[in-house]
Structures are given as structure tokens and as C-alpha cells.
Write an enzyme that holds these catalytic residues in place. Structure first.
Site, short mmCIF file in Angstrom:
data_model
loop_
_atom_site.label_atom_id
_atom_site.label_comp_id
_atom_site.label_asym_id
_atom_site.label_seq_id
_atom_site.Cartn_x
_atom_site.Cartn_y
_atom_site.Cartn_z
N CYS A 149 2.68 -0.54 -5.83
CA CYS A 149 3.64 -1.40 -5.12
C CYS A 149 3.93 -2.71 -5.86
O CYS A 149 4.88 -3.41 -5.52
CB CYS A 149 3.14 -1.70 -3.72
N HIS A 184 6.53 -8.14 -0.79
CA HIS A 184 6.47 -6.69 -0.70
C HIS A 184 6.53 -6.28 0.77
O HIS A 184 5.89 -6.90 1.62
CB HIS A 184 5.17 -6.21 -1.35
N ASN A 237 8.09 0.98 3.68
CA ASN A 237 7.54 0.61 2.36
C ASN A 237 8.03 1.61 1.32
O ASN A 237 7.61 2.76 1.31
CB ASN A 237 6.01 0.60 2.45
#
Length: 333
Positions: free
Chosen positions: A116, A256, A286
Site C-alpha cells: 500500500c 492511504h 482500499n
């Protein structure tokens, strides 16, 4: 000699058409909208469900839009970096497939894997390459088809993730704008808490690995959450302090998009109000390396030349970091 900076000159993005809602998800696994919204903050996510299409398809759509928006000649692109954890194949790289689809004849290309945090790492990599004076124009892409590794029978992880991609053009400039500073970190002790057990060289595919569902993402949510909150908060505070930034002169935080509670914690650490924080987790979930550039894509029209922006992310590895960008153009033009 004038100092060369690396500035973002355009953003392109793409999310698949298919929308997987919480209501539909609750018919697949024991969960409900209230549970998901309270714990994660995701209302819906986009899923690339056409057969035979992988991450390169998402990346191609985003990069194509980017090339059109920036009116870029394919011959002018020096390099392509694709940050992804879900490549089309072990090899060749997704970036090489992308080069072919975009008709880029002068670029070399490679994938970058930092889960990520991938897009953060790609920004710093591209900035260094441009500051060296050896490159003028680089495309960086964050793209992931997370649905390809999510177990839709696991109520703890399946509501979190979606598919998507976005791309930025990074160019050389002598103006005082661009990717100004970054702090990036890696700590290998994260392995037990966030990984995919099988499919690599330690544990190649077999009937056993398939029967035991070892090709899905595994996450120990509580531990990852704890590390994400403390590390993202710490590193954003560090980069702000190092660059004389505070709640009064930070225009945007781009965190994020993994969990709304993590985003809240980072914003409150810097005392920055939520209306200065880019949030689209409710629509996309996500998308791993896709989250940071997808935020830029969604908020581009609100960005002004000279805006102080802090990016931050946390991912498997553990990998994390923060990046300070002085925005280079008015997004509404």
C-alpha cells in the site's frame, strides 16, 4: 547550475464500472452496512470482474487518460514505474505490458512492490531519477486489482478492498515546485501480520495450497491498525516539522485509504481539519497502491499551484512513509 525539481504535471485515473455495495456483500458473507461503516468506512467498492483483465488494464486506462490530459507525445516518455502488488503475471512486469499498450518506444519500465506504500515509493524513485538530470518525463502508476486476492468468505477482510488505478506525470522543472521531501521506512517484522502465504518461491502453488485457501490475502487487522496509526501519524508529524509545515500552511493531507479511523487519527495528530483531508474510501475502499493517486484524481479540480500537500501511507512489509509535495498547477484549468 539551476536546481532541478520533479513536479507532477497531470493526473489520470480509472475505476471499473461494477459497484460492489455493502448490501450485496452482506448477502455473500455475514456482515452488514452498519458494521462495515463503523469499523472501516467503506460504502462501496469497484470490482474489475471481466474475465481475462488484470491490473495492466486498470493501469492502461489511467495512463491513457493521463497522456491525453497532458497532451504527451509517447516518444517523450523516458520511464514508466508501476506500483502494484497484483501484477498480471509473476513476469513479465505489468509496466512492460503497459508500455506496449501505450505505444511507448523510448521508455524503460519496471514494477515496484511496496504494497500500500507503493505509490509513495514510486514518487520518491521518480523524483530522484529526474533530479539526477538523466530523465525528463516519467509516468508513475499506482494500480491494484485487490479482488484477485481477496477471500469473499472472510468477513474481516473482504469489505475493505477494491480495484482501481491512477497515474501521474512527473517532469523536470527549475521552478520551486514538486516532490520536495520524503521520509520512507521499512520494517520486516510485519511479515506475520499481513501477507499472502502461497504462490511465491517459499511456498509454490500446489493442490494443498489451493485447498487450504493460501492464495488469499491474510491480515491480522488489530495489529496492522495499531502500527498504521502510530507510524503514519509519526512520519507525517516528522515531515511537517522538517519542512516548517503546520495546520495553518498545510493545504491538503492525502492519506492511504485503508480505514477511516486511521485517516482521522493522522489528521488529528497534525490538528488539520477533515475538510483539508482527501477522503474517498467510502466510494472505492482500499485499492492499495491506487489510493493516493486516486485521491489526487478525485480532488484535482480543487488543487492550486503552490498548495502544500503531505502524502502518507502504510502497507505490508511493513512499509510506510510520508512525502511533501508543493503542487505545480491549478487543477481547475
Amino acid at each position: 547550475m539551476e536546481k532541478i525539481n520533479a513536479v507532477i504535471t497531470g493526473v489520470g485515473g480509472y475505476v471499473p464500472d461494477y459497484v460492489l455495495t455493502n448490501e450485496e456483500l452482506s448477502r455473500m458473507v455475514d456482515t452488514n452496512d452498519e458494521w462495515i461503516m463503523t469499523r472501516i468506512g467503506v460504502k462501496e467498492r469497484r470490482i474489475l470482474n471481466e474475465e481475462g483483465l488484470g491490473t495492466s488494464y486498470l493501469a492502461r486506462k489511467a495512463a491513457k487518460q493521463l497522456m491525453q490530459k497532458t497532451d504527451s507525445d509517447p516518444a517523450s516518455i523516458d520511464c514508466v514505474i508501476v506500483a502494484t502488488t497484483t501484477p498480471d503475471y509473476h513476469f513479465p512486469s505489468t509496466a512492460s505490458i503497459l508500455c506496449d499498450k501505450l505505444g511507448l518506444k523510448n521508455a524503460y519500465a519496471f514494477d515496484l512492490q511496496a504494497a500500500c506504500s507503493g505509490f509513495l515509493y514510486a514518487m520518491e524513485t521518480a523524483a530522484s531519477m529526474i533530479q539526477s538530470g538523466r530523465h525528463k518525463k516519467i509516468i508513475i502508476v499506482g494500480a491494484d486489482k485487490m479482488s484477485s486476492m481477496v477471500n469473499y468468505g472472510d468477513r474481516a477482510t473482504c469489505p475493505i478492498f477494491g480495484d482501481g488505478a491512477a497515474a501521474c506525470m512527473v517532469e523536470a522543472t527549475t521552478e520551486d515546485y514538486g516532490i520536495m521531501d520524503s521520509i520512507l521506512r521499512t520494517d520486516g517484522k510485519g511479515l506475520p501480520f499481513l501477507h499472502m502465504k502461497a504462490g511465491g518461491s517459499v511456498c509454490p502453488p500446489s493442490y494443498f495450497t489451493i485447498d487450504n485457501k493460501m492464495h488469499y490475502l491474510y491480515q491480522e487487522g488489530r495489529t496492522v491498525f495499531k502500527y498504521a496509526v502510530s507510524n503514519m501519524s509519526d512520519v507525517t508529524a516528522q515531515i511537517a516539522e522538517r519542512n516548517g509545515l503546520n495546520k495553518d500552511n498545510i493545504n491538503w493531507i492525502v492519506p492511504h485509504q485503508a480505514n477511516l479511523r486511521i485517516i482521522d487519527a493522522v489528521a488529528s495528530r497534525l490538528e488539520v481539519p477533515l475538510d483539508k483531508v482527501m477522503i474517498n474510501i467510502q466510494r472505492y475502499g482500499n485499492t492499495s497502491a491506487g489510493t493516493l493517486p486516486l485521491c489526487l484524481w478525485d480532488y484535482e479540480k480543487q488543487l492550486k499551484k503552490g498548495d502544500n500537500i503531505i502524502f502518507t501511507a502504510f502497507g505490508a512489509g511493513f512499509t510506510w512513509g510520508a512525502c511533501y509535495v508543493k503542487w505545480g498547477y491549478d487543477g481547475n484549468k
